[in-house]
Write a protein that holds these residues in place. Structure first.
Motif, mmCIF file in Angstrom:
data_model
loop_
_atom_site.group_PDB
_atom_site.id
_atom_site.type_symbol
_atom_site.label_atom_id
_atom_site.label_comp_id
_atom_site.label_asym_id
_atom_site.label_seq_id
_atom_site.Cartn_x
_atom_site.Cartn_y
_atom_site.Cartn_z
ATOM 1 N N ASP A 181 0.820 -1.216 0.000
ATOM 2 C CA ASP A 181 0.000 0.000 0.000
ATOM 3 C C ASP A 181 0.853 1.265 0.000
ATOM 4 O O ASP A 181 0.540 2.243 -0.690
ATOM 5 N N ALA A 182 1.948 1.262 0.781
ATOM 6 C CA ALA A 182 2.800 2.449 0.839
ATOM 7 C C ALA A 182 3.520 2.685 -0.482
ATOM 8 O O ALA A 182 3.655 3.823 -0.936
ATOM 9 N N LEU A 183 3.990 1.620 -1.127
ATOM 10 C CA LEU A 183 4.631 1.758 -2.436
ATOM 11 C C LEU A 183 3.686 2.394 -3.436
ATOM 12 O O LEU A 183 4.073 3.276 -4.212
ATOM 13 N N ASN A 184 2.438 1.947 -3.412
ATOM 14 C CA ASN A 184 1.442 2.467 -4.333
ATOM 15 C C ASN A 184 1.119 3.926 -4.027
ATOM 16 O O ASN A 184 1.079 4.781 -4.923
ATOM 17 N N ALA A 185 0.898 4.235 -2.744
ATOM 18 C CA ALA A 185 0.517 5.597 -2.357
ATOM 19 C C ALA A 185 1.625 6.605 -2.635
ATOM 20 O O ALA A 185 1.370 7.723 -3.100
ATOM 21 N N LEU A 186 2.876 6.220 -2.353
ATOM 22 C CA LEU A 186 4.001 7.137 -2.510
ATOM 23 C C LEU A 186 4.583 7.103 -3.923
ATOM 24 O O LEU A 186 5.383 7.966 -4.281
ATOM 25 N N GLN A 187 4.191 6.072 -4.697
ATOM 26 C CA GLN A 187 4.654 5.897 -6.077
ATOM 27 C C GLN A 187 6.176 5.911 -6.168
ATOM 28 O O GLN A 187 6.776 6.616 -6.985
ATOM 29 N N LEU A 188 6.782 5.092 -5.307
ATOM 30 C CA LEU A 188 8.220 4.847 -5.370
ATOM 31 C C LEU A 188 8.458 3.663 -6.306
ATOM 32 O O LEU A 188 7.513 3.074 -6.825
ATOM 33 N N VAL A 189 9.715 3.303 -6.542
ATOM 34 C CA VAL A 189 10.009 2.194 -7.445
ATOM 35 C C VAL A 189 10.917 1.174 -6.767
ATOM 36 O O VAL A 189 11.767 1.526 -5.940
ATOM 37 N N ILE A 190 10.715 -0.078 -7.122
ATOM 38 C CA ILE A 190 11.571 -1.167 -6.647
ATOM 39 C C ILE A 190 12.763 -1.282 -7.594
ATOM 40 O O ILE A 190 12.593 -1.309 -8.816
ATOM 41 N N VAL A 191 13.972 -1.375 -7.033
ATOM 42 C CA VAL A 191 15.178 -1.470 -7.869
ATOM 43 C C VAL A 191 15.943 -2.769 -7.633
ATOM 44 O O VAL A 191 16.952 -3.030 -8.292
ATOM 45 N N GLY A 192 15.480 -3.587 -6.701
ATOM 46 C CA GLY A 192 16.149 -4.864 -6.450
ATOM 47 C C GLY A 192 15.386 -5.664 -5.424
ATOM 48 O O GLY A 192 14.503 -5.134 -4.732
ATOM 49 N N GLU A 193 15.685 -6.950 -5.322
ATOM 50 C CA GLU A 193 15.050 -7.800 -4.326
ATOM 51 C C GLU A 193 16.050 -8.780 -3.732
ATOM 52 O O GLU A 193 17.071 -9.112 -4.349
ATOM 53 N N VAL A 194 15.740 -9.230 -2.509
ATOM 54 C CA VAL A 194 16.580 -10.186 -1.788
ATOM 55 C C VAL A 194 15.662 -11.226 -1.156
ATOM 56 O O VAL A 194 14.602 -10.880 -0.611
ATOM 57 N N LEU A 195 16.044 -12.494 -1.218
ATOM 58 C CA LEU A 195 15.304 -13.570 -0.570
ATOM 59 C C LEU A 195 16.075 -14.024 0.667
ATOM 60 O O LEU A 195 17.271 -14.305 0.580
ATOM 61 N N VAL A 196 15.392 -14.064 1.811
ATOM 62 C CA VAL A 196 16.038 -14.446 3.069
ATOM 63 C C VAL A 196 15.301 -15.628 3.688
ATOM 64 O O VAL A 196 14.108 -15.518 3.991
#
Length: 305
Positions: free
Chosen positions: A66-81
């Motif tokens: 929800d916060a990503l959508n509301a603030l319209q930021l972008v994902i630049v990478g991911e990590v699996l833990v």
């Protein structure tokens, strides 16, 4: 560089940030909530932030989505833990003495089966994070005050000076949490051949076939979806948008063409990033959906006049 993360120290999110291998000398800044970490990115207080977005047991993390959508930021990478939990308590506490357990809601959901079997009378007490649970216990001990709960569920690294009453208490031994590095718009990683793209789609109206119409934009271009979740828009009861992860990069012909189709058919399309997959798994692309096939079709059309 300043990297924010959903803290405090000792959380799985910090482990994800360390696994990302940020630039040498970079500052790591913990934030008490996912929303606070992402707002710090939006304001420029930090350059990027690591936050959890999906768990293999519990699914998506609503606060992040929800916060990503509301603030319209972008994902630049991911990590699996991989996620492994322990139960900790002040020295001298026996397992039979545990009546209350503090931890994050997602952590508790992943140890409920173990708790029902080994501490069946224990009550869950919410904590802001897995690291906040043991920290609250240690703070109460140091101040000579009553503890907020008898024990806490956390990562082994967050146990501090507390005693570990039980190891590896997760109900699913293969549990994994996916974390994403988030930045302000304008940062687009280059295509790698094993990429994901994240979007949020809005319908013009709630009607029969509306979602199908949106999903057909992917199906007809041979694009596989790796996550699809509905989230309330807040506009009215029953009003939902759709948060989607798909295989491919914005620079891939099939993905770009799908976005053009979505732009025509959806009320709104929010692009939240294209970035390399953590598992380095390449998408299976049929010949008709390859970049070469799209280029050939475009040349054919241009040749008609």
């Amino acid at each position: 560089m300043r990297y924010g993360y959903f803290g405090p120290e000792g959380t799985f999110t910090q482990a994800a940030l360390l696994a990302w291998r940020p630039a040498k000398g970079a500052e790591h800044v913990p934030f008490p909530t996912v929303d606070a970490a992402l707002r710090a990115v939006q304001s420029g207080d930090v350059d990027s932030a690591m936050v959890p977005i999906e768990n293999s047991i519990e699914g998506g993390v609503p606060a992040t989505i929800d916060a990503l959508n509301a603030l319209q930021l972008v994902i630049v990478g991911e990590v699996l833990v991989p996620i492994t939990f322990v139960l900790v308590a002040p020295s001298g506490t026996a397992l039979a003495d545990v009546r209350t357990v503090g931890t994050h809601s997602h952590a508790w959901a992943q140890v409920r089966g173990w708790a029902a079997e080994h501490i069946p009378g224990a009550t869950y007490v919410p904590a802001l994070s897995t690291a906040a649970g043991p920290q609250a216990l240690e703070a109460a001990l140091a101040a000579g005050e009553p503890a907020p709960y008898d024990a806490a569920v956390c990562a082994r690294v967050a146990a501090g000076g507390l005693e570990v009453l039980a190891e590896d208490i997760g109900d699913n031994k293969t549990a994994v949490t996916r974390f994403v590095l988030v930045a302000r718009p304008g940062w687009l990683p280059k295509p790698t051949g094993f990429d994901k793209t994240t979007l949020v789609l809005y319908q013009h109206s709630d009607r029969a076939g509306g979602l199908l119409e949106l999903l057909e934009q992917f199906a007809t271009r041979g694009i596989n979806l790796t996550r699809l979740e509905s989230r309330p828009t807040g506009a009215a009861m029953g009003s939902y948008c759709f948060s989607i992860d798909l295989e491919g990069h914005l620079r891939d012909e099939r993905v770009a063409d799908a976005l053009l189709g979505l732009r025509r058919t959806a009320a709104d399309v929010r692009f939240l990033g294209s970035y390399p997959r953590a598992d380095l798994r390449a998408a299976t692309v049929e010949s008709a959906a390859s970049d070469a096939a799209f280029a050939d079709a475009r040349q054919w059309l241009q040749s008609l006049g």
